[in-house]
Design an enzyme around this catalytic site. Structure first.
Site, PDB file in Angstrom:
ATOM      1  N   ARG A  54       0.852  -1.193   0.000  1.00  0.00           N
ATOM      2  CA  ARG A  54       0.000   0.000   0.000  1.00  0.00           C
ATOM      3  C   ARG A  54       0.879   1.231   0.000  1.00  0.00           C
ATOM      4  NH1 ARG A  54      -1.299   1.579   4.621  1.00  0.00           N
ATOM      5  NH2 ARG A  54      -2.275  -0.338   5.400  1.00  0.00           N
ATOM      6  N   ASP A 178      -6.579  19.343 -14.247  1.00  0.00           N
ATOM      7  CA  ASP A 178      -6.917  18.013 -14.767  1.00  0.00           C
ATOM      8  C   ASP A 178      -6.427  17.972 -16.215  1.00  0.00           C
ATOM      9  OD1 ASP A 178      -8.133  15.809 -15.956  1.00  0.00           O
ATOM     10  OD2 ASP A 178      -9.976  15.985 -14.779  1.00  0.00           O
ATOM     11  N   LYS A 203      -7.483   7.043 -19.445  1.00  0.00           N
ATOM     12  CA  LYS A 203      -7.728   7.553 -20.791  1.00  0.00           C
ATOM     13  C   LYS A 203      -6.452   7.473 -21.644  1.00  0.00           C
ATOM     14  CE  LYS A 203     -11.608   8.301 -18.700  1.00  0.00           C
ATOM     15  NZ  LYS A 203     -11.976   9.570 -18.080  1.00  0.00           N
TER      16      LYS A 203
HETATM   17  C1  LIG Z   1     -12.483  10.004 -16.795  1.00  0.00           C
HETATM   18  C2  LIG Z   1     -12.133  11.330 -16.259  1.00  0.00           C
HETATM   19  C3  LIG Z   1     -11.972  11.538 -14.874  1.00  0.00           C
HETATM   20  C4  LIG Z   1     -12.194  10.439 -13.865  1.00  0.00           C
HETATM   21  O1  LIG Z   1     -11.256   9.422 -13.985  1.00  0.00           O
HETATM   22  P1  LIG Z   1     -11.574   7.869 -13.632  1.00  0.00           P
HETATM   23  O2  LIG Z   1     -10.299   7.206 -13.986  1.00  0.00           O
HETATM   24  O3  LIG Z   1     -12.736   7.462 -14.474  1.00  0.00           O
HETATM   25  O4  LIG Z   1     -11.889   7.842 -12.175  1.00  0.00           O
HETATM   26  C5  LIG Z   1     -11.615  12.804 -14.452  1.00  0.00           C
HETATM   27  N1  LIG Z   1     -11.436  13.821 -15.318  1.00  0.00           N
HETATM   28  C6  LIG Z   1     -11.601  13.652 -16.643  1.00  0.00           C
HETATM   29  C7  LIG Z   1     -11.383  14.821 -17.565  1.00  0.00           C
HETATM   30  C8  LIG Z   1     -11.954  12.407 -17.159  1.00  0.00           C
HETATM   31  O5  LIG Z   1     -12.126  12.275 -18.489  1.00  0.00           O
END
Ligand SMILES: *Cc1c(COP(=O)(O)O)cnc(C)c1O
Length: 387
Positions: A54, A178, A203
């Site tokens: 962890r 982000d 992604k």
């Molecule tokens: C998918 C996504 C998230 C969340 O990520 P997960 O891996 O699905 O928890 C956050 N921000 C953006 C822009 C995303 O496309």
């Protein structure tokens, strides 16, 4: 190679080598999947840097160093999902603290802010940030963080990261970005003044639609300590197998992104000329309201495109989504395969009609994650679906 060795190297070299050493036991060139929860200690308190998985696992550790390096950062931390990474950031704050956020926001992030952290006393302001001056109206001595997503989902708005960082600094607030849609190949928020970069590794970084993971990258040592403390205390870490898959995915990130961008450009231009298409949202167009900022802070314009139909018919939009064959109808983005989505019935269904239409999310809006197939085939696929 360690991050210092690769710092001045090109993006592709970093993606392949940063944070990665041949395995010390065998010389294996690929980082092994250390599928272990614990590590034998020579004597009490004496171990090789790993005590419990962890806290730290060697496969995850290599990935954390690699992601930090490609973001031009010093410290990386990986989590079980993108939302778990955001959850870690929010746990740094205390009741009464305020956060100013982009309004055109990933739905899951909005839900985490509103339904989980609001009840613990954090206060969120949602602001259209296409003009960074507007942020200041919401800043005060309680503001601890500015949260930016750019390009935004699904409207592909572009927010000026450098301008936001100046506002955040003026109020001693952190700027978090982000960077999921852009990836570090296209945009480096830390170089533009951000304090924290966040990824849904699920992604583009993973890139093959086979892993759910999140990551944070920072430069400040105290901030890193705080993140590692929460990562270990809350325990939303990622698994060794998934870390391995993402290490493998990142090795081709630069090549994939080049193709995503090239295909994105061709598809955007095709859509813009199509008689059934009304608006096309893609930051590469000179007519995009923040094209100049996109040009300034991004290397290229990415493979995410949204468009609406002439007449704005819900049924026609559903028809297009139904008729595609190369594109697959699915949530998510950033994989090698092209995906198509309908925000109004899928990702944005929970947002009231009036609110989403104000943001431009109309009934016929369709979102594409353009993959890395042959451009001619994905264009022909959309053409037959539109006709
Ligand atoms: C998918 C996504 C998230 C969340 O990520 P997960 O891996 O699905 O928890 C956050 N921000 C953006 C822009 C995303 O496309």
């Amino acid at each position: 190679m360690d991050e210092k060795e690769t710092y001045s190297m090109g993006f592709g070299t970093k993606a392949i080598h940063a944070g990665i050493e041949p395995d010390s036991a065998t010389g294996a060139i690929m980082t092994p999947i250390y599928q272990t929860s614990t590590y034998v200690q020579e004597e009490i308190g004496k171990h090789k840097g790993y005590a419990y998985s962890r806290t730290l696992n060697p496969t995850r550790h290599a990935l954390e160093k690699n992601i930090a390096a490609i973001e031009n950062g010093k410290y990386g931390a990986c989590f079980g999902s993108g939302l778990a990474a955001i959850d870690c950031i929010l746990k740094m704050f205390k009741p009464g603290d305020e956060i100013v956020s982009t309004n055109d926001l990933y739905g899951g992030t909005y839900r985490l802010f509103k339904t989980i952290f609001e009840q613990y006393g954090l206060k969120f302001h949602f602001v259209g940030m296409e003009n960074a001056d507007k942020i200041e109206d919401y800043m005060n001595e309680k503001t601890k963080m500015v949260w930016v997503e750019t390009p935004t989902n699904p409207m592909m708005n572009i927010i000026d990261i450098e301008a936001c960082s100046l506002v955040a600094k003026k109020y001693n607030a952190l700027l978090a970005v982000d960077n999921t849609f852009a990836t570090p190949y296209l945009q480096l928020p830390l170089d533009l003044g951000a304090d924290i970069v966040m990824h849904s590794v699920t992604k583009y970084l993973g890139g093959h639609s086979d892993v759910v993971m999140g990551a944070l990258v920072v430069n400040d040592e105290d901030l890193a300590k705080e993140i590692y403390r929460i990562q270990n205390s809350s325990g939303a870490v990622t698994a060794p197998m998934d870390s391995f898959l993402v290490l493998r995915g990142i090795k081709t990130l630069h090549l994939r992104m080049q193709r995503h961008c090239e295909n994105g450009r061709q598809l955007a231009e095709f859509l813009a000329k199509h008689p059934k298409v009304d608006k096309v949202y893609w930051p590469g167009f000179e007519s995009h309201p923040n094209h100049e900022i996109a040009k300034k802070q991004m290397r290229d314009f990415g493979g995410m495109i949204s468009f609406s139909l002439v007449g704005n018919s819900l049924e026609e939009a559903k028809d297009v989504v139904r008729k595609v064959k190369v594109f697959s109808l699915a949530e998510s983005l950033g994989g090698v395969e092209s995906l198509i989505g309908h925000p109004v019935t899928m990702t944005h269904a929970a947002i009231p009609k009036e609110e989403r239409e104000k943001a431009g999310v109309v009934d016929s809006l369709i979102r594409l994650s353009v993959g890395i197939e042959d451009a001619a085939d994905i264009i022909a696929d959309l053409e037959q679906a539109l006709n």
